[in-house]
Design an enzyme around this catalytic site. Structure first.
Site, PDB file in Angstrom:
ATOM      1  N   HIS A  62     -47.275  64.088  30.213  1.00  0.00           N
ATOM      2  CA  HIS A  62     -46.487  63.275  29.280  1.00  0.00           C
ATOM      3  C   HIS A  62     -45.029  63.705  29.345  1.00  0.00           C
ATOM      4  O   HIS A  62     -44.689  64.673  30.026  1.00  0.00           O
ATOM      5  CB  HIS A  62     -47.054  63.354  27.862  1.00  0.00           C
ATOM      6  N   HIS A  64     -42.834  64.920  27.119  1.00  0.00           N
ATOM      7  CA  HIS A  64     -42.165  65.975  26.358  1.00  0.00           C
ATOM      8  C   HIS A  64     -41.600  66.974  27.374  1.00  0.00           C
ATOM      9  O   HIS A  64     -42.255  67.303  28.370  1.00  0.00           O
ATOM     10  CB  HIS A  64     -43.143  66.672  25.401  1.00  0.00           C
ATOM     11  N   ASP A  66     -41.219  70.078  27.718  1.00  0.00           N
ATOM     12  CA  ASP A  66     -41.916  71.295  28.168  1.00  0.00           C
ATOM     13  C   ASP A  66     -42.960  71.003  29.243  1.00  0.00           C
ATOM     14  O   ASP A  66     -43.595  71.924  29.754  1.00  0.00           O
ATOM     15  CB  ASP A  66     -42.540  72.057  26.977  1.00  0.00           C
ATOM     16  N   HIS A 142     -51.773  62.322  21.367  1.00  0.00           N
ATOM     17  CA  HIS A 142     -50.589  63.140  21.129  1.00  0.00           C
ATOM     18  C   HIS A 142     -49.515  62.262  20.488  1.00  0.00           C
ATOM     19  O   HIS A 142     -49.743  61.076  20.268  1.00  0.00           O
ATOM     20  CB  HIS A 142     -50.144  63.732  22.475  1.00  0.00           C
ATOM     21  N   ASP A 212     -51.077  67.748  26.102  1.00  0.00           N
ATOM     22  CA  ASP A 212     -51.227  68.213  24.726  1.00  0.00           C
ATOM     23  C   ASP A 212     -52.077  67.197  23.960  1.00  0.00           C
ATOM     24  O   ASP A 212     -51.997  66.007  24.223  1.00  0.00           O
ATOM     25  CB  ASP A 212     -49.871  68.272  24.037  1.00  0.00           C
ATOM     26  N   HIS A 270     -50.681  76.827  26.318  1.00  0.00           N
ATOM     27  CA  HIS A 270     -49.699  76.074  25.533  1.00  0.00           C
ATOM     28  C   HIS A 270     -49.465  76.766  24.188  1.00  0.00           C
ATOM     29  O   HIS A 270     -49.506  76.162  23.117  1.00  0.00           O
ATOM     30  CB  HIS A 270     -50.163  74.620  25.335  1.00  0.00           C
TER      31      HIS A 270
HETATM   32 ZN   LIG Z   1     -46.180  70.572  25.121  1.00  0.00          ZN
HETATM   33 ZN   LIG Z   2     -46.207  67.352  23.905  1.00  0.00          ZN
END
Ligand SMILES: [Zn+2]
Ligand SMILES: [Zn+2]
Length: 304
Positions: A62, A64, A66, A142, A212, A270
């Site tokens: 995804h 995000h 990170d 998420h 996530d 994570h």
């Molecule tokens: Zn993450």
């Molecule tokens: Zn995320």
């Protein structure tokens, strides 16, 4: 045939305590797959002696930061080092715009082709296939569209038993049929059952990457009985409300998924920056699912 996962990053959100954001490299039958590409992924690959030019397929869960902010650095280095081989990226469609705008303002035309295969976070799909391996998306829940990935070996052919083939004098031209499970009929019409001439192939191995996501039992059918599950465990159970608010999972919840899905082994990762010491998370998970490991950077997990 190797099936190995190397952890390159296991931190959520920010790099901290020598931990980097999410990234893993899979070596399945000498094909190298990069899964997520957080900040610092290239540095981590150098550190753990992963040859990044061997990576031809990148899977991004995804958008995000990170999980993908290391990608432009990796593409740029591949370009500077003269890569010519096409690179396949499996990711949300919006990644294309992110890549294009960065290339536009640096006035860069990559020397190699980047082929984006958009993932669909609403439906599980097969997104990669070759003669030995396939990859399916797993639908995660998420804050933004997010998919996990299930890497599986295909069912292998039956194994020929050489001594038996010789003793029944089976001509070589029948070997392919035998590998596919057919019986052998000799020139006099006598049937030799397949089980007399072949043995069972090894069970296909499988690995699922799930990061996530909020605690979500609907992923269980997708990961049932697999050899190895990576599941995010951002928090401990005393922060279960915070986990739900942020669409993340606790260590106990990740272990519950592993237990309910009857997987063989669990890796949790994570980790929130609030945990310098990760062993309390491990202990929490192990109370529910004993065969749990932490995603420690540089650790390699081999599926035998
Ligand atoms: Zn993450
Ligand atoms: Zn995320």
């Amino acid at each position: 045939m190797i099936f190995e996962i190397t952890i390159l990053g296991s931190s959520s959100a920010t790099p901290i305590y020598q931990r980097h954001p999410t990234a893993q490299v899979l070596n399945i039958h000498e094909r190298f797959f990069l899964v997520d590409c957080g900040e610092g992924t290239l540095i981590q690959m150098n550190r753990f002696r992963i040859k990044f030019h061997r990576i031809n397929h990148i899977f991004i869960s995804h958008l995000h930061g990170d999980h993908y902010l290391g990608l432009m650095g990796l593409l740029s280095t591949m370009h500077l080092q003269g890569r010519a081989t096409p690179l396949h990226i499996y990711a949300p469609n919006d990644l294309q715009e992110i890549i294009d705008i960065q290339l536009k303002y640096s006035q860069t035309t990559l020397r190699f082709e980047v082929i984006l295969h958009p993932t669909d976070a609403s439906k599980s799909k097969k997104i990669y296939e070759d003669e030995d391996i396939e990859v399916r998306t797993i639908i995660l829940s998420h804050r933004i569209p997010c998919t996990g990935f299930l890497f599986s070996e295909k069912q292998r052919l039956r194994k020929l038993q050489k001594e038996k083939l010789h003793s029944y004098e089976v001509p070589v031209r029948f070997y392919d049929d035998l590998k596919n499970g057919k019986d052998y009929v000799d020139e006099n019409g006598k049937v030799i059952p397949n089980s007399e001439l072949t043995s069972d192939p090894r069970k296909p191995r499988s690995y699922a990457f799930c990061s996530d996501t909020i605690y979500n039992e609907s992923i269980i059918p997708a990961v049932r009985n697999i050899d190895l599950l990576y599941h995010e465990a951002t928090f401990m159970n005393d922060k279960i409300e915070r986990a739900a608010e942020t669409f993340h999972t606790t260590a106990a919840q990740a272990a519950t998924i592993a237990k309910k899905a009857d997987v063989k082994r669990l890796i949790v990762g994570h980790f929130s920056a609030r945990y310098k010491n990760l062993y309390p998370l491990l202990d929490e998970a192990k109370e529910i699912f004993v065969n749990t490991s932490l995603a420690i950077e540089g650790d390699r997990f081999t599926i035998e």
